[in-house]
Design a protein around this motif. Structure first.
Motif, PDB file in Angstrom:
ATOM      1  N   GLN A 173       0.828  -1.206   0.000  1.00 33.94           N
ATOM      2  CA  GLN A 173       0.000   0.000   0.000  1.00 33.94           C
ATOM      3  C   GLN A 173       0.863   1.258   0.000  1.00 33.94           C
ATOM      4  O   GLN A 173       0.560   2.235  -0.688  1.00 33.94           O
ATOM      5  CB  GLN A 173      -0.949  -0.023   1.197  1.00 33.94           C
ATOM      6  N   ARG A 174       1.942   1.235   0.754  1.00 35.52           N
ATOM      7  CA  ARG A 174       2.847   2.395   0.767  1.00 35.52           C
ATOM      8  C   ARG A 174       3.515   2.585  -0.596  1.00 35.52           C
ATOM      9  O   ARG A 174       3.688   3.718  -1.067  1.00 35.52           O
ATOM     10  CB  ARG A 174       3.903   2.235   1.857  1.00 35.52           C
ATOM     11  N   GLN A 175       3.873   1.478  -1.233  1.00 26.34           N
ATOM     12  CA  GLN A 175       4.487   1.588  -2.558  1.00 26.34           C
ATOM     13  C   GLN A 175       3.512   2.193  -3.564  1.00 26.34           C
ATOM     14  O   GLN A 175       3.873   3.082  -4.353  1.00 26.34           O
ATOM     15  CB  GLN A 175       4.945   0.206  -3.024  1.00 26.34           C
ATOM     16  N   VAL A 176       2.265   1.742  -3.547  1.00 25.93           N
ATOM     17  CA  VAL A 176       1.257   2.267  -4.464  1.00 25.93           C
ATOM     18  C   VAL A 176       0.993   3.740  -4.178  1.00 25.93           C
ATOM     19  O   VAL A 176       0.881   4.558  -5.105  1.00 25.93           O
ATOM     20  CB  VAL A 176      -0.043   1.450  -4.373  1.00 25.93           C
ATOM     21  N   ALA A 177       0.909   4.097  -2.900  1.00 27.96           N
ATOM     22  CA  ALA A 177       0.683   5.503  -2.542  1.00 27.96           C
ATOM     23  C   ALA A 177       1.815   6.385  -3.070  1.00 27.96           C
ATOM     24  O   ALA A 177       1.571   7.497  -3.568  1.00 27.96           O
ATOM     25  CB  ALA A 177       0.562   5.644  -1.027  1.00 27.96           C
ATOM     26  N   GLY A 178       3.036   5.904  -2.986  1.00 21.56           N
ATOM     27  CA  GLY A 178       4.162   6.660  -3.518  1.00 21.56           C
ATOM     28  C   GLY A 178       4.076   6.820  -5.025  1.00 21.56           C
ATOM     29  O   GLY A 178       4.384   7.886  -5.574  1.00 21.56           O
ATOM     30  N   GLN A 179       3.634   5.770  -5.712  1.00 22.78           N
ATOM     31  CA  GLN A 179       3.478   5.839  -7.160  1.00 22.78           C
ATOM     32  C   GLN A 179       2.376   6.823  -7.545  1.00 22.78           C
ATOM     33  O   GLN A 179       2.501   7.574  -8.522  1.00 22.78           O
ATOM     34  CB  GLN A 179       3.159   4.451  -7.709  1.00 22.78           C
ATOM     35  N   ILE A 180       1.286   6.837  -6.774  1.00 28.79           N
ATOM     36  CA  ILE A 180       0.202   7.781  -7.032  1.00 28.79           C
ATOM     37  C   ILE A 180       0.698   9.205  -6.857  1.00 28.79           C
ATOM     38  O   ILE A 180       0.413  10.090  -7.681  1.00 28.79           O
ATOM     39  CB  ILE A 180      -0.999   7.501  -6.098  1.00 28.79           C
ATOM     40  N   ASN A 181       1.454   9.442  -5.797  1.00 23.59           N
ATOM     41  CA  ASN A 181       1.971  10.791  -5.566  1.00 23.59           C
ATOM     42  C   ASN A 181       2.870  11.248  -6.725  1.00 23.59           C
ATOM     43  O   ASN A 181       2.756  12.375  -7.202  1.00 23.59           O
ATOM     44  CB  ASN A 181       2.752  10.841  -4.254  1.00 23.59           C
ATOM     45  N   ARG A 224     -13.823   4.981  -2.827  1.00 26.30           N
ATOM     46  CA  ARG A 224     -13.548   5.042  -1.383  1.00 26.30           C
ATOM     47  C   ARG A 224     -12.117   4.588  -1.098  1.00 26.30           C
ATOM     48  O   ARG A 224     -11.390   5.209  -0.321  1.00 26.30           O
ATOM     49  CB  ARG A 224     -14.534   4.163  -0.613  1.00 26.30           C
ATOM     50  N   ARG A 225     -11.719   3.520  -1.726  1.00 27.15           N
ATOM     51  CA  ARG A 225     -10.387   2.978  -1.483  1.00 27.15           C
ATOM     52  C   ARG A 225      -9.312   3.880  -2.099  1.00 27.15           C
ATOM     53  O   ARG A 225      -8.236   4.033  -1.527  1.00 27.15           O
ATOM     54  CB  ARG A 225     -10.305   1.549  -2.028  1.00 27.15           C
ATOM     55  N   PHE A 226      -9.627   4.474  -3.244  1.00 22.86           N
ATOM     56  CA  PHE A 226      -8.660   5.375  -3.854  1.00 22.86           C
ATOM     57  C   PHE A 226      -8.493   6.633  -3.004  1.00 22.86           C
ATOM     58  O   PHE A 226      -7.404   7.210  -2.937  1.00 22.86           O
ATOM     59  CB  PHE A 226      -9.078   5.746  -5.275  1.00 22.86           C
ATOM     60  N   GLN A 227      -9.543   7.079  -2.359  1.00 25.68           N
ATOM     61  CA  GLN A 227      -9.443   8.228  -1.466  1.00 25.68           C
ATOM     62  C   GLN A 227      -8.501   7.934  -0.302  1.00 25.68           C
ATOM     63  O   GLN A 227      -7.719   8.801   0.114  1.00 25.68           O
ATOM     64  CB  GLN A 227     -10.831   8.605  -0.948  1.00 25.68           C
ATOM     65  N   ILE A 228      -8.559   6.734   0.219  1.00 23.93           N
ATOM     66  CA  ILE A 228      -7.642   6.350   1.297  1.00 23.93           C
ATOM     67  C   ILE A 228      -6.210   6.303   0.767  1.00 23.93           C
ATOM     68  O   ILE A 228      -5.266   6.743   1.435  1.00 23.93           O
ATOM     69  CB  ILE A 228      -8.064   4.997   1.901  1.00 23.93           C
ATOM     70  N   ALA A 229      -6.046   5.783  -0.451  1.00 25.79           N
ATOM     71  CA  ALA A 229      -4.713   5.757  -1.059  1.00 25.79           C
ATOM     72  C   ALA A 229      -4.174   7.170  -1.247  1.00 25.79           C
ATOM     73  O   ALA A 229      -2.984   7.433  -1.027  1.00 25.79           O
ATOM     74  CB  ALA A 229      -4.767   5.026  -2.399  1.00 25.79           C
ATOM     75  N   CYS A 230      -5.036   8.113  -1.640  1.00 27.13           N
ATOM     76  CA  CYS A 230      -4.607   9.501  -1.796  1.00 27.13           C
ATOM     77  C   CYS A 230      -4.188  10.102  -0.462  1.00 27.13           C
ATOM     78  O   CYS A 230      -3.204  10.844  -0.379  1.00 27.13           O
ATOM     79  CB  CYS A 230      -5.722  10.337  -2.423  1.00 27.13           C
ATOM     80  N   ALA A 231      -4.936   9.785   0.591  1.00 31.67           N
ATOM     81  CA  ALA A 231      -4.574  10.288   1.918  1.00 31.67           C
ATOM     82  C   ALA A 231      -3.209   9.772   2.338  1.00 31.67           C
ATOM     83  O   ALA A 231      -2.393  10.516   2.904  1.00 31.67           O
ATOM     84  CB  ALA A 231      -5.642   9.882   2.932  1.00 31.67           C
ATOM     85  N   LEU A 232      -2.942   8.501   2.049  1.00 31.67           N
ATOM     86  CA  LEU A 232      -1.630   7.939   2.373  1.00 31.67           C
ATOM     87  C   LEU A 232      -0.553   8.584   1.506  1.00 31.67           C
ATOM     88  O   LEU A 232       0.548   8.876   1.986  1.00 31.67           O
ATOM     89  CB  LEU A 232      -1.655   6.426   2.160  1.00 31.67           C
ATOM     90  N   ALA A 233      -0.865   8.837   0.241  1.00 32.48           N
ATOM     91  CA  ALA A 233       0.100   9.481  -0.651  1.00 32.48           C
ATOM     92  C   ALA A 233       0.467  10.875  -0.160  1.00 32.48           C
ATOM     93  O   ALA A 233       1.576  11.354  -0.415  1.00 32.48           O
ATOM     94  CB  ALA A 233      -0.476   9.561  -2.065  1.00 32.48           C
ATOM     95  N   LEU A 234      -0.442  11.517   0.547  1.00 32.33           N
ATOM     96  CA  LEU A 234      -0.207  12.865   1.063  1.00 32.33           C
ATOM     97  C   LEU A 234       0.346  12.861   2.486  1.00 32.33           C
ATOM     98  O   LEU A 234       0.438  13.899   3.141  1.00 32.33           O
ATOM     99  CB  LEU A 234      -1.506  13.662   1.013  1.00 32.33           C
ATOM    100  N   ASP A 235       0.727  11.668   2.971  1.00 34.24           N
ATOM    101  CA  ASP A 235       1.357  11.524   4.290  1.00 34.24           C
ATOM    102  C   ASP A 235       0.445  11.940   5.434  1.00 34.24           C
ATOM    103  O   ASP A 235       0.921  12.440   6.466  1.00 34.24           O
ATOM    104  CB  ASP A 235       2.665  12.328   4.373  1.00 34.24           C
ATOM    105  N   LEU A 236      -0.858  11.753   5.284  1.00 36.78           N
ATOM    106  CA  LEU A 236      -1.750  11.984   6.420  1.00 36.78           C
ATOM    107  C   LEU A 236      -1.489  10.922   7.482  1.00 36.78           C
ATOM    108  O   LEU A 236      -1.067   9.802   7.164  1.00 36.78           O
ATOM    109  CB  LEU A 236      -3.216  11.939   5.987  1.00 36.78           C
ATOM    110  N   PRO A 237      -1.713  11.249   8.756  1.00 36.90           N
ATOM    111  CA  PRO A 237      -1.527  10.242   9.804  1.00 36.90           C
ATOM    112  C   PRO A 237      -2.427   9.029   9.576  1.00 36.90           C
ATOM    113  O   PRO A 237      -3.500   9.144   8.981  1.00 36.90           O
ATOM    114  CB  PRO A 237      -1.943  10.991  11.086  1.00 36.90           C
TER     115      PRO A 237
END
Length: 301
Positions: A49-57, A166-179
């Motif tokens: 999930q962290r890898q995907v979030a980084g790719q999205i960012n 919904r799941r993509f929104q969570i991925a975006c939040a992780l991509a933006l380094d939200l807690p």
């Protein structure tokens, strides 16, 4: 990081798009977020999930567009949705205007006739038709006159797209380094999906005029005029190649990116408000190509 991806646009990889058009846009394998583990169940994100979030960012920072594999919507479900839309739009114009529920600005639901929309007010009305559906939990869609099975098919498609959103929104939040405790911030904000819409765009045959309908003339009608989507995200599904679909990275004259087209002009673009640090602002348009074969487009926003 600043949240300024300005409405990222996610194109389903299973859409039938020419490989050459896909080569320049990043592709993200979203499968780590489609499994109920890690941040999808309130725990710490998995490595995947962290890898995907980084790719999205990275994709949102550099492009504003990306392709997605494994979004949780099967190709057969997308094909069924397009078949239902095609059956609706292939009816006679007089029948569509008299039998189908007509779109209004007040409801943002129903059928939009050819030249019924105006994405860029400095141009002539857009050369496409549309049909707009909203959340059945919040609104009463009027499906009168639609083909048999249309309501059922689009309801299934909506449910799958909403789950993916919904799941993509969570991925975006992780991509933006939200807690971790705040990774559902966007999902909470939009939990009713009452501001979302599933929209079919249909592009009937029309004449190509060099220097005019190809976007060169800033006032002539094209398929969809220059515009910026504002919100969290857009899922775009295409039933075939989309020559003429164009995106511009920013308001400062950056080179025009092309999706499925070999040439483009920067003329005719209008500015849209809102820019921020780090992540790219995007405008879009769809012109009339010399070989004017246009797919249906299904948009969940």
């Amino acid at each position: 990081k600043h949240l300024h991806w300005q409405h990222p646009i996610i194109l389903s990889r299973v859409s039938r798009i020419a490989p050459a058009a896909m080569a320049s846009i990043p592709t993200i394998d979203f499968s780590p977020f489609m499994v109920d583990e890690g941040c999808m169940v309130g725990d710490s994100p998995t490595t995947g999930q962290r890898q995907v979030a980084g790719q999205i960012n990275c994709a949102m920072s550099a492009h504003g567009f990306l392709y997605v594999d494994h979004l949780g919507i099967e190709e057969a479900e997308i094909v069924a949705a397009f078949d239902a839309g095609r059956a609706l739009f292939e009816r006679q114009s007089c029948e569509k205007s008299s039998v189908l529920a007509q779109w209004t600005p007040q409801t943002n639901m129903g059928y939009v006739p050819l030249k019924g929309e105006h994405a860029n007010p400095t141009r002539s009305p857009d050369l496409h038709e549309a049909f707009v559906i909203k959340s059945r939990r919040c609104f009463e869609n009027d499906f009168r006159g639609t083909p048999a099975g249309f309501e059922e098919t689009t309801s299934i498609f909506w449910d799958k797209a909403e789950k993916a959103a919904r799941r993509f929104q969570i991925a975006c939040a992780l991509a933006l380094d939200l807690p971790v405790s705040d990774l559902d911030f966007f999902a909470r904000t939009t939990h009713r999906f009452d501001m979302s819409a599933l929209k079919y765009n249909y592009y009937p045959p029309c004449d190509f005029e060099a220097g005019s309908s190809d976007g060169e003339c800033g006032s002539a009608a094209i398929r969809i005029g220059e515009h910026t989507d504002f919100g969290i995200l857009t899922f775009l599904f295409l039933d075939g190649a989309a020559p003429g679909l164009q995106v511009r990275p920013s308001l400062e004259g950056d080179a025009l990116n092309i999706v499925g087209s070999s040439a483009a002009s920067e003329k005719g673009w209008t500015e849209a408000p809102g820019r921020g640090g780090g992540h790219c602002h995007r405008q879009q348009r769809l012109d009339v190509g010399a070989v004017d074969e246009r797919p249906l487009a299904s948009i969940f926003t």
